[in-house]
Scaffold this active site. Structure first.
Site, PDB file in Angstrom:
ATOM      1  N   SER A  65       0.792  -1.234   0.000  1.00  0.00           N
ATOM      2  CA  SER A  65       0.000   0.000   0.000  1.00  0.00           C
ATOM      3  C   SER A  65       0.820   1.277   0.000  1.00  0.00           C
ATOM      4  O   SER A  65       0.231   2.369  -0.043  1.00  0.00           O
ATOM      5  CB  SER A  65      -0.962   0.005   1.200  1.00  0.00           C
ATOM      6  N   LYS A  68      -0.172   3.704  -2.635  1.00  0.00           N
ATOM      7  CA  LYS A  68      -1.184   4.753  -2.517  1.00  0.00           C
ATOM      8  C   LYS A  68      -0.563   6.152  -2.454  1.00  0.00           C
ATOM      9  O   LYS A  68      -1.263   7.145  -2.696  1.00  0.00           O
ATOM     10  CB  LYS A  68      -2.066   4.510  -1.297  1.00  0.00           C
ATOM     11  N   SER A 122      -5.597   3.356   4.738  1.00  0.00           N
ATOM     12  CA  SER A 122      -5.327   2.416   3.654  1.00  0.00           C
ATOM     13  C   SER A 122      -6.609   1.794   3.097  1.00  0.00           C
ATOM     14  O   SER A 122      -6.655   0.597   2.791  1.00  0.00           O
ATOM     15  CB  SER A 122      -4.360   1.315   4.114  1.00  0.00           C
TER      16      SER A 122
END
Length: 309
Positions: A65, A68, A122
Site C-alpha cells: 500500500s 497509494k 489504507s
C-alpha cells in the site's frame, strides 16, 4: 569522519549531502552503525535524494500500500476538485488480494475525503474509486502513475493498480525517497496521511464510517510526523514510509519487507537513535533469520544477498 557529527553540524551536513552515502566507519558487516530488521531500507534528509543509509535501497520489491502515495500524487497533480462527490462503483476487475471494505457500493464521498481515508487508513476501495474517476478512467490513471514515476527518475518502479493489492506494484527504497520528496510539494497529502481519526460522511445513502490511522507514531507529538504510509502484502512484508522530525530535521525513512507487525515502528526508532548516537542497537534473532531467508531468495533470483546484523 563520524556521520553523527555531520548531522549535528550544518556546515558538515552540506559536505555529507555532497557525497553519496554515510561516512562513518564502524567495523565489519554494518559499517555505518545502523542495524534494521527491515530487509530493504533507505534514509535521507527530506529535500534530498542522497541517502544517509542504504540497505539494498536499489533492490526492486513489491511495495504493497505504499503504492497509494503515488496514487495520491497523481490525484493532486490532476487538479481534479477535492470537493467533488464521487460515486463508488463496483469493481470492474477483481482485486488480487483481500479487498474488504465497509464502504457501500453506489454511495458517494468527496474526492478529498476519499484520498484521506485511502492514505490514513489504507482504504482500498477509496483508492480504486479515485482511479475510476480520473479523466480518461482507470487505465489512464495507472498509465499516469507510471509516467509520473518516470518523470521523477523512479527508474526501477512499476505500478499496475492504484491500491497496492497487487504484488506487481514494485519499487525500491531509493525510488520511494524520490516519491516522498515530490509529495512535499503537496501539503494536503501530508495532512491527509497524518490524520489521526476521521469520520467519513457519505451520501446516497447517507451514513458515516469512522477511520483511524494505521501508523501509531502519528499520535506521538515527539515524532513530528509530516507524511506517512504503511503497507502489507504477504509478498511485500510490512512496509513503512515516513517523513518525521529527527534531530530537528525532517528525515525520510523507507522500510520495506519488515518482519512482524511492530518491526517497522521498531526500525523507525532505531533510525532515530542512530541519528542521535551513531548506534541503533541490535534486532531480534527472528528478524535476522527472516532477513537471511529473504536475502537468499533474492540472491537465487540474481539480487543482493548480504545480510547485516
Amino acid at each position: 569522519m563520524n556521520i553523527m557529527a555531520c548531522f549535528r553540524t550544518s556546515s558538515l551536513m552540506l559536505l555529507l549531502l555532497a557525497m553519496a552515502g554515510p561516512l562513518a566507519a564502524k567495523p565489519a558487516v554494518n559499517p555505518d552503525g545502523l542495524t534494521l530488521a527491515s530487509v530493504n531500507a533507505a534514509v535521507a534528509l527530506a529535500g534530498s535524494n542522497e541517502l544517509l543509509h542504504d540497505k539494498h535501497a536499489n533492490r526492486v520489491v513489491p511495495v504493497a500500500s505504499l503504492t497509494k502515495l503515488m496514487t495520491a500524487l497523481v490525484v493532486m497533480e490532476s487538479g481534479a476538485p477535492l470537493n467533488e462527490w464521487l460515486e463508488v462503483y463496483p469493481r470492474h476487475i477483481p482485486a488480487e488480494a483481500n479487498a474488504y471494505s465497509r464502504i457501500r457500493k453506489t454511495s458517494e464521498l468527496r474526492r478529498g475525503d476519499m484520498l484521506r481515508i485511502a492514505l490514513m487508513s489504507s482504504e482500498n476501495l477509496a483508492a480504486y474509486t479515485l482511479a475510476r474517476h480520473h479523466p480518461g478512467g482507470y487505465d489512464a490513471f495507472v498509465a499516469e502513475m507510471n509516467r509520473t514515476a518516470a518523470r521523477l527518475g523512479m527508474n526501477r518502479s512499476r505500478f499496475v493498480d492504484p491500491t497496492g493489492l497487487s504484488a506487481g506494484n514494485q519499487s525500491t527504497a531509493a525510488d520511494l525517497v524520490r516519491l516522498a520528496n515530490a509529495i512535499m510539494a503537496h501539503p494536503k497529502i501530508g495532512e491527509y496521511s497524518t490524520t489521526r481519526y476521521f469520520t467519513a460522511r457519505f451520501r446516497q445513502p447517507r451514513y458515516s464510517l469512522p477511520y483511524g490511522n494505521t501508523n501509531v507514531l502519528v499520535h506521538r507529538q515527539s515524532w513530528g510526523v509530516a507524511l506517512t504510509k504503511t503497507g502489507y502484502l504477504e509478498e511485500a512484508g510490512r512496509c513503512l514510509l515516513m517523513i518525521s522530525e529527527m534531530q530537528g530535521k525532517p528525515v525520510i525513512t523507507v522500510l520495506l519487507d519488515s518482519f512482524g507487525t511492530r518491526s517497522p515502528i521498531g526500525d523507525a526508532g532505531r533510525v532515530k537513535r542512530w541519528l542521535q548516537t551513531g548506534d541503533s542497537g541490535r534486532v531480534a534473532g527472528a528478524a535476522y533469520r527472516y532477513e537471511q531467508k529473504k536475502n537468499a531468495h533474492h540472491a537465487a533470483r540474481g539480487g543482493t544477498a548480504t545480510a547485516t546484523r
